[in-house]
Design a protein around this motif. Structure first.
Motif, PDB file in Angstrom:
ATOM      1  N   LEU A 221       1.250 -30.012  10.930  1.00 25.38           N
ATOM      2  CA  LEU A 221       1.541 -29.772  12.348  1.00 25.38           C
ATOM      3  C   LEU A 221       2.967 -30.201  12.685  1.00 25.38           C
ATOM      4  N   ARG A 222       3.377 -31.372  12.189  1.00 23.76           N
ATOM      5  CA  ARG A 222       4.740 -31.843  12.437  1.00 23.76           C
ATOM      6  C   ARG A 222       5.762 -30.896  11.817  1.00 23.76           C
ATOM      7  N   LEU A 223       5.439 -30.363  10.650  1.00 23.61           N
ATOM      8  CA  LEU A 223       6.333 -29.421   9.982  1.00 23.61           C
ATOM      9  C   LEU A 223       6.607 -28.206  10.854  1.00 23.61           C
ATOM     10  N   HIS A 224       5.565 -27.706  11.522  1.00 24.43           N
ATOM     11  CA  HIS A 224       5.706 -26.512  12.361  1.00 24.43           C
ATOM     12  C   HIS A 224       6.023 -26.840  13.811  1.00 24.43           C
ATOM     13  N   GLY A 225       6.158 -28.116  14.146  1.00 24.31           N
ATOM     14  CA  GLY A 225       6.511 -28.484  15.503  1.00 24.31           C
ATOM     15  C   GLY A 225       5.372 -28.358  16.495  1.00 24.31           C
ATOM     16  N   VAL A 226       4.133 -28.447  16.040  1.00 22.37           N
ATOM     17  CA  VAL A 226       2.978 -28.350  16.937  1.00 22.37           C
ATOM     18  C   VAL A 226       2.631 -29.750  17.443  1.00 22.37           C
ATOM     19  N   PRO A 227       2.443 -29.933  18.758  1.00 22.27           N
ATOM     20  CA  PRO A 227       2.097 -31.267  19.287  1.00 22.27           C
ATOM     21  C   PRO A 227       0.810 -31.810  18.682  1.00 22.27           C
ATOM     22  N   LEU A 228       0.829 -33.075  18.322  1.00 26.26           N
ATOM     23  CA  LEU A 228      -0.323 -33.690  17.665  1.00 26.26           C
ATOM     24  C   LEU A 228      -1.498 -33.886  18.610  1.00 26.26           C
ATOM     25  N   ARG A 229      -1.249 -33.924  19.911  1.00 23.91           N
ATOM     26  CA  ARG A 229      -2.328 -34.085  20.882  1.00 23.91           C
ATOM     27  C   ARG A 229      -2.778 -32.760  21.485  1.00 23.91           C
ATOM     28  N   SER A 230      -2.366 -31.693  20.887  1.00 23.25           N
ATOM     29  CA  SER A 230      -2.673 -30.370  21.443  1.00 23.25           C
ATOM     30  C   SER A 230      -4.094 -29.938  21.101  1.00 23.25           C
TER      31      SER A 230
ATOM     32  N   VAL B 208      -3.069 -18.569 -12.767  1.00 19.11           N
ATOM     33  CA  VAL B 208      -3.008 -18.629 -14.219  1.00 19.11           C
ATOM     34  C   VAL B 208      -3.412 -19.980 -14.782  1.00 19.11           C
ATOM     35  N   SER B 209      -3.590 -20.978 -13.919  1.00 14.63           N
ATOM     36  CA  SER B 209      -3.850 -22.332 -14.415  1.00 14.63           C
ATOM     37  C   SER B 209      -5.303 -22.492 -14.842  1.00 14.63           C
ATOM     38  N   ARG B 210      -5.512 -23.406 -15.767  1.00 12.87           N
ATOM     39  CA  ARG B 210      -6.838 -23.825 -16.198  1.00 12.87           C
ATOM     40  C   ARG B 210      -6.882 -25.339 -16.119  1.00 12.87           C
ATOM     41  N   PRO B 211      -7.723 -25.932 -15.314  1.00 14.96           N
ATOM     42  CA  PRO B 211      -8.680 -25.283 -14.416  1.00 14.96           C
ATOM     43  C   PRO B 211      -8.044 -24.869 -13.092  1.00 14.96           C
ATOM     44  N   SER B 212      -8.820 -24.133 -12.279  1.00 13.06           N
ATOM     45  CA  SER B 212      -8.385 -23.715 -10.950  1.00 13.06           C
ATOM     46  C   SER B 212      -9.633 -23.608 -10.079  1.00 13.06           C
ATOM     47  N   TYR B 213      -9.829 -24.583  -9.210  1.00 11.32           N
ATOM     48  CA  TYR B 213     -11.070 -24.686  -8.437  1.00 11.32           C
ATOM     49  C   TYR B 213     -10.863 -24.275  -6.985  1.00 11.32           C
ATOM     50  N   ASP B 214     -11.978 -24.135  -6.271  1.00 12.99           N
ATOM     51  CA  ASP B 214     -11.904 -23.684  -4.880  1.00 12.99           C
ATOM     52  C   ASP B 214     -11.150 -24.678  -4.000  1.00 12.99           C
ATOM     53  N   HIS B 215     -11.325 -25.991  -4.258  1.00 12.69           N
ATOM     54  CA  HIS B 215     -10.670 -26.956  -3.376  1.00 12.69           C
ATOM     55  C   HIS B 215      -9.158 -27.004  -3.573  1.00 12.69           C
ATOM     56  N   TYR B 216      -8.633 -26.330  -4.603  1.00 11.49           N
ATOM     57  CA  TYR B 216      -7.178 -26.215  -4.728  1.00 11.49           C
ATOM     58  C   TYR B 216      -6.585 -25.434  -3.553  1.00 11.49           C
ATOM     59  N   LEU B 217      -7.388 -24.563  -2.961  1.00 14.37           N
ATOM     60  CA  LEU B 217      -6.898 -23.776  -1.823  1.00 14.37           C
ATOM     61  C   LEU B 217      -6.506 -24.658  -0.647  1.00 14.37           C
ATOM     62  N   LEU B 218      -7.091 -25.850  -0.562  1.00 19.25           N
ATOM     63  CA  LEU B 218      -6.758 -26.754   0.535  1.00 19.25           C
ATOM     64  C   LEU B 218      -5.318 -27.246   0.461  1.00 19.25           C
ATOM     65  N   VAL B 219      -4.668 -27.075  -0.668  1.00 17.96           N
ATOM     66  CA  VAL B 219      -3.275 -27.482  -0.784  1.00 17.96           C
ATOM     67  C   VAL B 219      -2.373 -26.568   0.046  1.00 17.96           C
ATOM     68  N   VAL B 220      -2.715 -25.274   0.122  1.00 16.00           N
ATOM     69  CA  VAL B 220      -1.826 -24.315   0.781  1.00 16.00           C
ATOM     70  C   VAL B 220      -2.334 -23.843   2.143  1.00 16.00           C
ATOM     71  N   VAL B 221      -3.656 -23.771   2.324  1.00 21.63           N
ATOM     72  CA  VAL B 221      -4.184 -23.194   3.569  1.00 21.63           C
ATOM     73  C   VAL B 221      -3.769 -23.979   4.810  1.00 21.63           C
ATOM     74  N   PRO B 222      -3.897 -25.321   4.852  1.00 25.06           N
ATOM     75  CA  PRO B 222      -3.463 -26.025   6.071  1.00 25.06           C
ATOM     76  C   PRO B 222      -1.983 -25.841   6.385  1.00 25.06           C
ATOM     77  N   VAL B 223      -1.137 -25.771   5.366  1.00 22.79           N
ATOM     78  CA  VAL B 223       0.300 -25.591   5.595  1.00 22.79           C
ATOM     79  C   VAL B 223       0.573 -24.260   6.277  1.00 22.79           C
ATOM     80  N   LEU B 224      -0.212 -23.243   5.946  1.00 26.58           N
ATOM     81  CA  LEU B 224      -0.023 -21.931   6.564  1.00 26.58           C
ATOM     82  C   LEU B 224      -0.690 -21.845   7.933  1.00 26.58           C
TER      83      LEU B 224
END
Length: 444
Positions: free
Chosen positions: A109-118, A301-317
């Protein structure tokens, strides 16, 4: 971002009421309590690391367990857990994992400038906890991917403020715990921030080398873990992997062909990430989308690659949705890619937990394609050409159409600062370098 807008973005960035915070607290507490009740050692994945630490404290090699896939520095980091009573550990680990997820959301949120109390700050995290299955999975497993979920947006936030060395230290510390964010090193290469890159590489190398000297098998990571990963793990690991390398052979595709497809897709993804960085642009979209594309390329292409790896990128987007530059998360294809991750939906022939990897593969590939298209479009392949200058009726210098910015003599349509005979050019402030001029940035 302005809360005075009349559209939905203005409503989202206004201050949230206490009701939303109560709901958020309940939503976050539920998986913590459930994990503490039904698991031991803080979850199945955390238990693997704790057992490795206990073996080391007893004089054995942590790499005797083939499922321990971490660097030697992780053994020392897990050692304090081995000394904590199991009942306490069952509560501390899910709390710590949830804290990392919340911290990552705050940094995004801070990265995108979104208020933390919003309202969006509360609703977005509620949506991730309730509507995105990998969130609860990560808390239940106690996987150390949570450290990467926190480190990536924090590192991007520091980089966006010109503190690339500090960003490298944050990413490097996360690598020492779990080598998941290694592809982010290419972001430092794109930006030509060599000092930050040196710190990013140096922190895990020094930490792991120092820890390895304390192990009975100092090179166990290279002699046992890496060969295990190269072979694709074992039958248990393969059932939960979401990368095309693991999923395609399960539907009859030869392993060599599956590996080739994944490698080509990953290479194209890295090229798209580079194009996105070279495309420039103000705001957080540039580093966030570039880093997300790099990570998704690695997951293909990585081994292993699990579903929770998606949490690395989804919140940032997702954190940039209220902003005008969040083209990826505002698009329909992004949310269509998230559909297989909606909890509680029973998909025909995929009800068994061992077949969930097919759903995760769909989300991974669709999300990678969505971000790649965004990167290519922003890079200029599908971008509309700039408006042509309109000749002036007095025969003077060409003028631009009404509403367009004045032409820059250096090229393009960016505004040109007024010339002043008494002032000299100054160096730009620290921050993200343009990446298109071919020169390195100013500050580290």
């Amino acid at each position: 971002m302005s809360e005075h807008k009349s559209d939905i973005s203005g409503w989202l960035v206004r201050r949230a009421t206490w009701h939303l915070w109560v709901v958020l607290g309940a939503v976050l507490a539920a998986p913590v309590v459930r994990t503490a009740r039904v698991t031991s050692d803080g979850g199945m994945d955390n238990a693997i690391v704790v057992r490795a630490a206990r073996v080391w404290l007893a004089g054995g090699s942590p790499y005797d367990d083939s499922h321990f896939l971490y660097l030697p520095s992780a053994v020392l980091a897990a050692a304090p857990q081995a000394l904590v009573p199991r009942g306490v550990l069952d509560v501390l680990v899910p709390v710590a994992v949830t804290g990392c997820l919340v911290g990552g959301w705050v940094c995004a949120l801070r990265l995108h400038g979104v208020p933390l109390r919003s309202r969006f700050a509360a609703l977005g995290l509620i949506g991730l906890a309730v509507g995105f299955a990998p969130f609860a999975h990560l808390v239940l497993l106690g996987n150390w991917t949570a450290t990467a979920v926190l480190a990536l947006p924090l590192g991007l936030l520091l980089a966006g403020r010109g503190r690339w060395v500090a960003a490298g230290a944050v990413i490097g510390a996360a690598l020492a715990l779990k080598p998941l964010l290694a592809p982010v090193g290419l972001l430092f290469v794109f930006a030509r921030r060599w000092r930050g890159l040196a710190v990013l590489v140096g922190v895990p190398v020094v930490a792991s080398a120092s820890a390895a000297l304390l192990l009975p098998d100092p090179v166990g990571f290279f002699t046992r873990t890496l060969p295990f990963l190269v072979r694709g793990g074992d039958g248990f690991v393969r059932m939960y992997e979401a990368s095309p390398v693991a999923v395609l052979p399960r539907v009859g595709v030869p392993e060599v062909a599956a590996a080739g497809v994944a490698l080509v897709a990953a290479g194209v993804g890295v090229g798209c990430a580079y194009r996105r960085w070279r495309g420039g642009g103000a705001g957080a979209g540039r580093p966030a989308e570039t880093a997300a594309m790099l990570m998704l390329s690695a997951f293909l292409v990585s081994r292993p690659s699990y579903d929770h790896y998606l949490l690395v990128v989804v919140p940032v987007l997702v954190a940039g949705v209220p902003g005008e530059g969040a083209a990826v998360a505002r698009g329909a294809w992004f949310w269509l890619a998230m559909v297989p991750q909606v909890p509680g939906v029973s998909w025909p022939y995929l009800e068994a937990v061992q077949r969930r990897a097919f759903l995760d593969a769909v989300t991974l590939c669709a999300l990678a394609a969505t971000v790649a298209v965004r990167c290519v479009r922003f890079g200029g392949v599908f971008s509309p050409p700039p408006p042509l200058p309109v000749p002036s009726s007095r025969g003077a210098a060409p003028s631009t159409p009404s509403g367009a910015p004045p032409l820059n003599p250096a090229g393009g349509s960016a505004p040109c600062p007024p010339a002043s005979p008494t002032r000299h050019p100054t160096r730009s402030a620290k921050g993200l370098d343009s990446g298109a001029s071919g020169t390195g940035g100013v500050g580290e």
